[in-house]
Design an enzyme around this catalytic site. Structure first.
Site, PDB file in Angstrom:
ATOM      1  N   ARG A  15       0.721  -1.197   0.105  1.00  0.00           N
ATOM      2  CA  ARG A  15      -0.113   0.187  -0.557  1.00  0.00           C
ATOM      3  C   ARG A  15       0.982   1.408  -0.240  1.00  0.00           C
ATOM      4  O   ARG A  15       1.918   1.360   0.450  1.00  0.00           O
ATOM      5  CB  ARG A  15      -0.998   0.301   1.110  1.00  0.00           C
ATOM      6  N   LYS A  75       2.618   1.257   6.798  1.00  0.00           N
ATOM      7  CA  LYS A  75       3.385   0.510   8.470  1.00  0.00           C
ATOM      8  C   LYS A  75       4.231   1.146   8.980  1.00  0.00           C
ATOM      9  O   LYS A  75       4.979   2.134   8.661  1.00  0.00           O
ATOM     10  CB  LYS A  75       3.548  -0.493   8.388  1.00  0.00           C
ATOM     11  N   TYR A  94       0.108   4.133  10.709  1.00  0.00           N
ATOM     12  CA  TYR A  94       0.370   2.545  11.701  1.00  0.00           C
ATOM     13  C   TYR A  94       1.253   2.707  12.379  1.00  0.00           C
ATOM     14  O   TYR A  94       2.673   2.246  11.211  1.00  0.00           O
ATOM     15  CB  TYR A  94      -0.080   1.652  11.056  1.00  0.00           C
ATOM     16  N   HIS A  96       1.424   1.094  15.521  1.00  0.00           N
ATOM     17  CA  HIS A  96       1.914  -0.241  16.978  1.00  0.00           C
ATOM     18  C   HIS A  96       2.583  -0.053  18.255  1.00  0.00           C
ATOM     19  O   HIS A  96       3.763  -1.561  17.129  1.00  0.00           O
ATOM     20  CB  HIS A  96       1.718  -1.729  16.163  1.00  0.00           C
ATOM     21  N   GLU A 118      -3.671   3.736  14.299  1.00  0.00           N
ATOM     22  CA  GLU A 118      -4.562   2.874  15.022  1.00  0.00           C
ATOM     23  C   GLU A 118      -5.333   3.157  16.373  1.00  0.00           C
ATOM     24  O   GLU A 118      -5.725   2.549  16.878  1.00  0.00           O
ATOM     25  CB  GLU A 118      -3.677   1.624  15.251  1.00  0.00           C
ATOM     26  N   ASP A 270      -3.915 -11.122  13.222  1.00  0.00           N
ATOM     27  CA  ASP A 270      -3.163 -10.624  13.977  1.00  0.00           C
ATOM     28  C   ASP A 270      -3.095 -10.090  15.851  1.00  0.00           C
ATOM     29  O   ASP A 270      -2.161 -10.029  15.869  1.00  0.00           O
ATOM     30  CB  ASP A 270      -3.969  -9.011  13.366  1.00  0.00           C
TER      31      ASP A 270
END
Ligand SMILES: NC(=O)c1ccc[n+]([C@@H]2O[C@H](COP(=O)([O-])OP(=O)(O)OC[C@H]3O[C@@H](n4cnc5c(N)ncnc54)[C@H](O)[C@@H]3O)[C@@H](O)[C@H]2O)c1
Length: 371
Positions: A15, A75, A94, A96, A118, A270
């Site tokens: 992406r 990411k 994102y 994380h 997120e 996930d």
């Protein structure tokens, strides 16, 4: 503002953070957008598409990161990108961070403003930048499951919709949230018989209304789950308890009790998976078999359909990108509760409680830091 869009470098990530449509809107508003060469290629956006929309194509990641005020990615950065961090940079992606203490430390020492997709919340309290990927994965789960039910791929050789005179396949969806609802739409559309299992009775009432009785709603308990999985051709896992590892709703003996050649797609993998026999797999090696049941447990399913996923993700992220560009990070963080919830690191301080707790680090509320 100068906005940078690097090419994603994480394994199998296809992406891209901003589409040509986003570049056009930003350029028209007077911002400059730097896009790394081939950044959108795997999502079917060419350098020419970006250039026609007003972007400047830049040959190296180093220059995109080095010249931009704000970098917009998909990411979390990987190790080879850590060297690009610098004081004052705004990073919107994102992140994380909870399981990534090294990345967290790098963002803190370099005083990067890290805003995580997120953790942004909307007025309803939901997580609007996670929803589109659950929609994609939910719809994909049925396509994938239908394909694995074919004999050649190890399945029972069952056509999801059946044909006149032959009954359709039975699909059991565990969890009736975003993934589950989208899986149900596609499964019903393909003509399957669908059961959906959830713990939340109000959600089951809503699903009964939404689908107007075309699917069967089932209260989640081990007796019901064992019966529903034993009769099903395809079982889809879409359970989530926010912030926690997924509970194992389908146990090993339940999997052993399923039909040979049945298929499991555990989308919740996930978060550890809601099926006891599920373990994470990748797009290069997506499936395996346990007790004659095919398992597909890819942790980043949306990467298989990057054009759709990029468009779905950026539809949701772009209004935030635009606001951050228009107002500057500090004003946008102060003026928007949702963006404020997204800030994980700011000026060398960790600003997200859950990340701090999981890494046993101190944290400060972003409101206090900006006051
Ligand atoms: N593998 C991938 O590529 C991928 C992509 C997107 C999302 N996901 C994951 O899919 C999972 C589901 O996401 P979502 O957006 O649909 O979440 P959601 O919060 O919208 O839905 C989860 C549902 O699970 C239900 N639930 C909780 N406990 C249950 C139980 N014991 N029995 C039955 N149902 C129960 C909840 O009531 C809720 O309706 C998450 O783990 C998410 O991270 C994976």
């Amino acid at each position: 503002m100068i906005i940078g869009v690097p090419k994603e470098v994480k394994d199998h990530e296809s992406r891209v953070g901003i589409t040509p449509a986003g570049v056009k809107a930003l350029s028209e508003a007077g911002h400059k957008v730097l896009v790394e060469t081939h950044a959108g290629e795997l999502s079917a956006f060419t350098d020419d598409d970006y250039q026609s929309a007003g972007a400047e194509i830049v040959g190296s990641a180093h220059n995109v990161w080095g010249l931009a005020d704000m970098v917009v990615k998909v990411k979390e950065p990987v190790e080879k990108e850590y060297g690009f961090f610098r004081e004052g940079l705004v990073l919107f992606t994102y992140l994380h961070l909870a399981p990534l203490p090294v990345l967290t430390d790098k963002l803190l020492t370099k005083k990067v403003t890290g805003i995580a997709y997120e953790t942004i919340r909307d007025r309803q309290g939901t997580l609007p930048l996670l929803t589109p990927m659950s929609e994609v994965a939910g719809r994909m789960s049925v396509q994938v499951g239908a394909s694995y039910l074919e004999k050649e791929r190890g399945g029972r050789g069952v056509l999801l919709g059946g044909v006149p005179g032959v009954p359709p396949a039975k699909v059991c969806i565990i969890g009736g949230g975003i993934v589950g609802t989208n899986a149900a739409k596609v499964a019903l559309g393909m003509g399957a018989r669908v059961k959906i299992v959830d713990l939340n009775l109000n959600r089951l009432r809503e699903l009964d209304d939404i689908f107007n009785g075309r699917l069967i709603t089932v209260a989640s308990n081990s007796y019901n789950v064992a019966r529903a999985t034993a009769e099903s051709d395809l079982v889809i896992g879409g359970v989530l308890i926010p912030g926690a590892a997924a509970p194992k709703i389908v146990t090993k003996p339940m999997v052993a009790g399923m039909k040979k050649g049945a298929v499991i797609v555990d989308v919740a993998i996930d978060q550890g998976g809601c099926i006891e026999t599920a373990r994470p797999t990748t797009h290069s090696d997506p499936s395996y078999e346990v007790d004659g049941v095919v398992h597909y447990c890819v942790t980043n399913m949306p990467a298989a359909v990057p054009n759709t996923s990029t468009l779905a993700l950026t539809n949701a992220t772009f209004p935030y990108v635009f606001r951050l560009a228009r107002e500057g990070a500090k004003a946008a963080i102060l003026g928007d509760d949702g963006i404020r919830e997204g800030v994980n690191t700011y000026n060398g301080k960790l600003t997200y409680n859950a990340v701090a707790q999981s890494q046993s680090k101190p944290w400060r509320a972003i409101r206090e830091l900006l006051a």
